[in-house]
Write a protein that holds these residues in place. Structure first.
Motif, PDB file in Angstrom:
ATOM      1  N   VAL A 158     -16.585   7.874   5.287  1.00  0.00           N
ATOM      2  CA  VAL A 158     -16.574   6.559   5.916  1.00  0.00           C
ATOM      3  C   VAL A 158     -15.251   5.901   5.563  1.00  0.00           C
ATOM      4  O   VAL A 158     -14.890   5.821   4.386  1.00  0.00           O
ATOM      5  CB  VAL A 158     -17.758   5.701   5.424  1.00  0.00           C
ATOM      6  N   PRO A 159     -14.485   5.454   6.578  1.00  0.00           N
ATOM      7  CA  PRO A 159     -13.225   4.791   6.236  1.00  0.00           C
ATOM      8  C   PRO A 159     -13.501   3.516   5.460  1.00  0.00           C
ATOM      9  O   PRO A 159     -14.341   2.707   5.843  1.00  0.00           O
ATOM     10  CB  PRO A 159     -12.576   4.487   7.584  1.00  0.00           C
ATOM     11  N   GLY A 160     -12.829   3.349   4.371  1.00  0.00           N
ATOM     12  CA  GLY A 160     -13.017   2.180   3.520  1.00  0.00           C
ATOM     13  C   GLY A 160     -11.693   1.489   3.266  1.00  0.00           C
ATOM     14  O   GLY A 160     -10.659   1.832   3.854  1.00  0.00           O
ATOM     15  N   PRO A 161     -11.719   0.529   2.402  1.00  0.00           N
ATOM     16  CA  PRO A 161     -10.480  -0.190   2.095  1.00  0.00           C
ATOM     17  C   PRO A 161      -9.482   0.713   1.376  1.00  0.00           C
ATOM     18  O   PRO A 161      -9.861   1.665   0.696  1.00  0.00           O
ATOM     19  CB  PRO A 161     -10.945  -1.333   1.188  1.00  0.00           C
ATOM     20  N   VAL A 162      -8.237   0.403   1.554  1.00  0.00           N
ATOM     21  CA  VAL A 162      -7.175   1.167   0.905  1.00  0.00           C
ATOM     22  C   VAL A 162      -7.247   0.907  -0.591  1.00  0.00           C
ATOM     23  O   VAL A 162      -7.463  -0.216  -1.039  1.00  0.00           O
ATOM     24  CB  VAL A 162      -5.805   0.738   1.470  1.00  0.00           C
ATOM     25  N   ASP A 163      -7.088   1.955  -1.343  1.00  0.00           N
ATOM     26  CA  ASP A 163      -7.137   1.827  -2.793  1.00  0.00           C
ATOM     27  C   ASP A 163      -5.980   0.958  -3.274  1.00  0.00           C
ATOM     28  O   ASP A 163      -4.817   1.290  -3.075  1.00  0.00           O
ATOM     29  CB  ASP A 163      -7.073   3.221  -3.419  1.00  0.00           C
ATOM     30  N   GLY A 164      -6.287  -0.149  -3.940  1.00  0.00           N
ATOM     31  CA  GLY A 164      -5.261  -1.089  -4.389  1.00  0.00           C
ATOM     32  C   GLY A 164      -4.432  -0.591  -5.542  1.00  0.00           C
ATOM     33  O   GLY A 164      -3.340  -1.081  -5.793  1.00  0.00           O
ATOM     34  N   ASP A 165      -4.952   0.393  -6.290  1.00  0.00           N
ATOM     35  CA  ASP A 165      -4.203   0.903  -7.435  1.00  0.00           C
ATOM     36  C   ASP A 165      -3.336   2.106  -7.090  1.00  0.00           C
ATOM     37  O   ASP A 165      -2.660   2.646  -7.954  1.00  0.00           O
ATOM     38  CB  ASP A 165      -5.165   1.272  -8.562  1.00  0.00           C
ATOM     39  N   ALA A 166      -3.361   2.517  -5.834  1.00  0.00           N
ATOM     40  CA  ALA A 166      -2.528   3.650  -5.423  1.00  0.00           C
ATOM     41  C   ALA A 166      -1.070   3.207  -5.339  1.00  0.00           C
ATOM     42  O   ALA A 166      -0.766   2.052  -5.041  1.00  0.00           O
ATOM     43  CB  ALA A 166      -2.994   4.180  -4.067  1.00  0.00           C
ATOM     44  N   ARG A 167      -0.179   4.132  -5.596  1.00  0.00           N
ATOM     45  CA  ARG A 167       1.253   3.830  -5.533  1.00  0.00           C
ATOM     46  C   ARG A 167       1.654   3.601  -4.081  1.00  0.00           C
ATOM     47  O   ARG A 167       1.227   4.313  -3.182  1.00  0.00           O
ATOM     48  CB  ARG A 167       2.052   4.987  -6.103  1.00  0.00           C
ATOM     49  N   ASP A 168       2.498   2.585  -3.866  1.00  0.00           N
ATOM     50  CA  ASP A 168       2.967   2.257  -2.521  1.00  0.00           C
ATOM     51  C   ASP A 168       4.261   3.016  -2.258  1.00  0.00           C
ATOM     52  O   ASP A 168       5.296   2.708  -2.844  1.00  0.00           O
ATOM     53  CB  ASP A 168       3.189   0.753  -2.403  1.00  0.00           C
ATOM     54  N   PRO A 169       4.241   4.002  -1.362  1.00  0.00           N
ATOM     55  CA  PRO A 169       5.450   4.792  -1.134  1.00  0.00           C
ATOM     56  C   PRO A 169       6.543   4.023  -0.396  1.00  0.00           C
ATOM     57  O   PRO A 169       7.703   4.408  -0.440  1.00  0.00           O
ATOM     58  CB  PRO A 169       4.955   5.977  -0.299  1.00  0.00           C
ATOM     59  N   ARG A 170       6.176   2.946   0.287  1.00  0.00           N
ATOM     60  CA  ARG A 170       7.169   2.145   1.009  1.00  0.00           C
ATOM     61  C   ARG A 170       7.372   0.784   0.356  1.00  0.00           C
ATOM     62  O   ARG A 170       7.782  -0.170   1.004  1.00  0.00           O
ATOM     63  CB  ARG A 170       6.726   1.963   2.455  1.00  0.00           C
ATOM     64  N   GLY A 171       7.107   0.674  -0.923  1.00  0.00           N
ATOM     65  CA  GLY A 171       7.259  -0.597  -1.621  1.00  0.00           C
ATOM     66  C   GLY A 171       8.703  -1.059  -1.742  1.00  0.00           C
ATOM     67  O   GLY A 171       8.969  -2.237  -1.959  1.00  0.00           O
ATOM     68  N   TRP A 172       9.620  -0.167  -1.591  1.00  0.00           N
ATOM     69  CA  TRP A 172      11.035  -0.492  -1.740  1.00  0.00           C
ATOM     70  C   TRP A 172      11.637  -1.091  -0.470  1.00  0.00           C
ATOM     71  O   TRP A 172      12.750  -1.631  -0.511  1.00  0.00           O
ATOM     72  CB  TRP A 172      11.811   0.770  -2.125  1.00  0.00           C
ATOM     73  N   VAL A 173      10.952  -1.029   0.661  1.00  0.00           N
ATOM     74  CA  VAL A 173      11.551  -1.412   1.946  1.00  0.00           C
ATOM     75  C   VAL A 173      11.864  -2.907   2.009  1.00  0.00           C
ATOM     76  O   VAL A 173      12.993  -3.298   2.313  1.00  0.00           O
ATOM     77  CB  VAL A 173      10.626  -0.985   3.118  1.00  0.00           C
ATOM     78  N   ALA A 174      10.889  -3.760   1.732  1.00  0.00           N
ATOM     79  CA  ALA A 174      11.104  -5.212   1.843  1.00  0.00           C
ATOM     80  C   ALA A 174      12.175  -5.714   0.874  1.00  0.00           C
ATOM     81  O   ALA A 174      13.079  -6.462   1.287  1.00  0.00           O
ATOM     82  CB  ALA A 174       9.791  -5.959   1.643  1.00  0.00           C
ATOM     83  N   PRO A 175      12.148  -5.340  -0.411  1.00  0.00           N
ATOM     84  CA  PRO A 175      13.233  -5.797  -1.295  1.00  0.00           C
ATOM     85  C   PRO A 175      14.607  -5.266  -0.900  1.00  0.00           C
ATOM     86  O   PRO A 175      15.612  -5.963  -1.053  1.00  0.00           O
ATOM     87  CB  PRO A 175      12.828  -5.270  -2.675  1.00  0.00           C
ATOM     88  N   THR A 176      14.664  -4.051  -0.366  1.00  0.00           N
ATOM     89  CA  THR A 176      15.951  -3.486   0.043  1.00  0.00           C
ATOM     90  C   THR A 176      16.523  -4.239   1.238  1.00  0.00           C
ATOM     91  O   THR A 176      17.721  -4.562   1.269  1.00  0.00           O
ATOM     92  CB  THR A 176      15.801  -1.995   0.383  1.00  0.00           C
ATOM     93  N   ILE A 177      15.683  -4.540   2.212  1.00  0.00           N
ATOM     94  CA  ILE A 177      16.144  -5.299   3.382  1.00  0.00           C
ATOM     95  C   ILE A 177      16.588  -6.690   2.958  1.00  0.00           C
ATOM     96  O   ILE A 177      17.637  -7.186   3.397  1.00  0.00           O
ATOM     97  CB  ILE A 177      15.047  -5.354   4.458  1.00  0.00           C
ATOM     98  N   ALA A 178      15.808  -7.345   2.087  1.00  0.00           N
ATOM     99  CA  ALA A 178      16.175  -8.685   1.623  1.00  0.00           C
ATOM    100  C   ALA A 178      17.484  -8.659   0.840  1.00  0.00           C
ATOM    101  O   ALA A 178      18.325  -9.552   0.992  1.00  0.00           O
ATOM    102  CB  ALA A 178      15.052  -9.271   0.769  1.00  0.00           C
ATOM    103  N   THR A 179      17.671  -7.643   0.010  1.00  0.00           N
ATOM    104  CA  THR A 179      18.916  -7.534  -0.758  1.00  0.00           C
ATOM    105  C   THR A 179      20.113  -7.321   0.161  1.00  0.00           C
ATOM    106  O   THR A 179      21.172  -7.949  -0.015  1.00  0.00           O
ATOM    107  CB  THR A 179      18.815  -6.378  -1.771  1.00  0.00           C
ATOM    108  N   ALA A 180      19.961  -6.463   1.158  1.00  0.00           N
ATOM    109  CA  ALA A 180      21.061  -6.213   2.096  1.00  0.00           C
ATOM    110  C   ALA A 180      21.398  -7.480   2.888  1.00  0.00           C
ATOM    111  O   ALA A 180      22.581  -7.799   3.092  1.00  0.00           O
ATOM    112  CB  ALA A 180      20.684  -5.077   3.042  1.00  0.00           C
ATOM    113  N   LEU A 181      20.384  -8.200   3.322  1.00  0.00           N
ATOM    114  CA  LEU A 181      20.642  -9.448   4.050  1.00  0.00           C
ATOM    115  C   LEU A 181      21.254 -10.515   3.149  1.00  0.00           C
ATOM    116  O   LEU A 181      22.085 -11.306   3.596  1.00  0.00           O
ATOM    117  CB  LEU A 181      19.352  -9.964   4.685  1.00  0.00           C
ATOM    118  N   MET A 182      20.844 -10.538   1.882  1.00  0.00           N
ATOM    119  CA  MET A 182      21.422 -11.516   0.954  1.00  0.00           C
ATOM    120  C   MET A 182      22.898 -11.241   0.699  1.00  0.00           C
ATOM    121  O   MET A 182      23.661 -12.177   0.431  1.00  0.00           O
ATOM    122  CB  MET A 182      20.662 -11.499  -0.378  1.00  0.00           C
TER     123      MET A 182
END
Length: 124
Positions: free
Chosen positions: A8-32
């Motif tokens: 049964v599809p359930g909620p995404v595990d919150g403790d799993a590692r986020d493989p795309r966690g670097w995207v938002a900070p990288t874009i913000a840093t480049a724009l800054m």
């Protein structure tokens, strides 16, 4: 006899590692890297808008806009730096994805606000 279990599809595990966690900070840093110096230069040159009217005879709208620009130049760097550091230093877990994206957006608000105010300065 073989037993079959349906998943049964359930909620995404919150403790799993986020493989795309670097995207938002990288874009913000480049724009800054682009928006930060541009906001500093244009915000620093904004007092030249009072050259035609002198500092005492300018409109109240221009004085208010310049006061906001000065405040954002003074405190906006601290806010941007803190938000960008927060975006990078949050745990790389899925539960922090929204907070990381929000911190990245908050980091961009001061320079974008300065550029908006400079580009829409009222007439002297």
């Amino acid at each position: 006899m073989t037993q079959h279990f349906a998943t049964v599809p359930g909620p995404v595990d919150g403790d799993a590692r986020d493989p795309r966690g670097w995207v938002a900070p990288t874009i913000a840093t480049a724009l800054m890297m682009v928006l930060g110096p541009a906001a500093l230069v244009f915000g620093g040159l904004s007092p030249m808008a009072t050259d035609s009217c002198g500092p005492d005879d300018c409109s109240a709208a221009l004085d208010t806009a310049l006061a906001w620009i000065y405040r954002l130049l003074t405190y906006g760097g601290v806010v941007s730096t803190a938000a960008l550091l927060t975006a990078w230093l949050l745990p790389w877990k899925r539960r922090w994805t929204a907070a990381r994206a929000a911190a990245s957006l908050v980091a961009l608000l001061p320079p974008l606000s300065i550029l908006f105010l400079v580009l829409t300065l009222p007439a002297p």
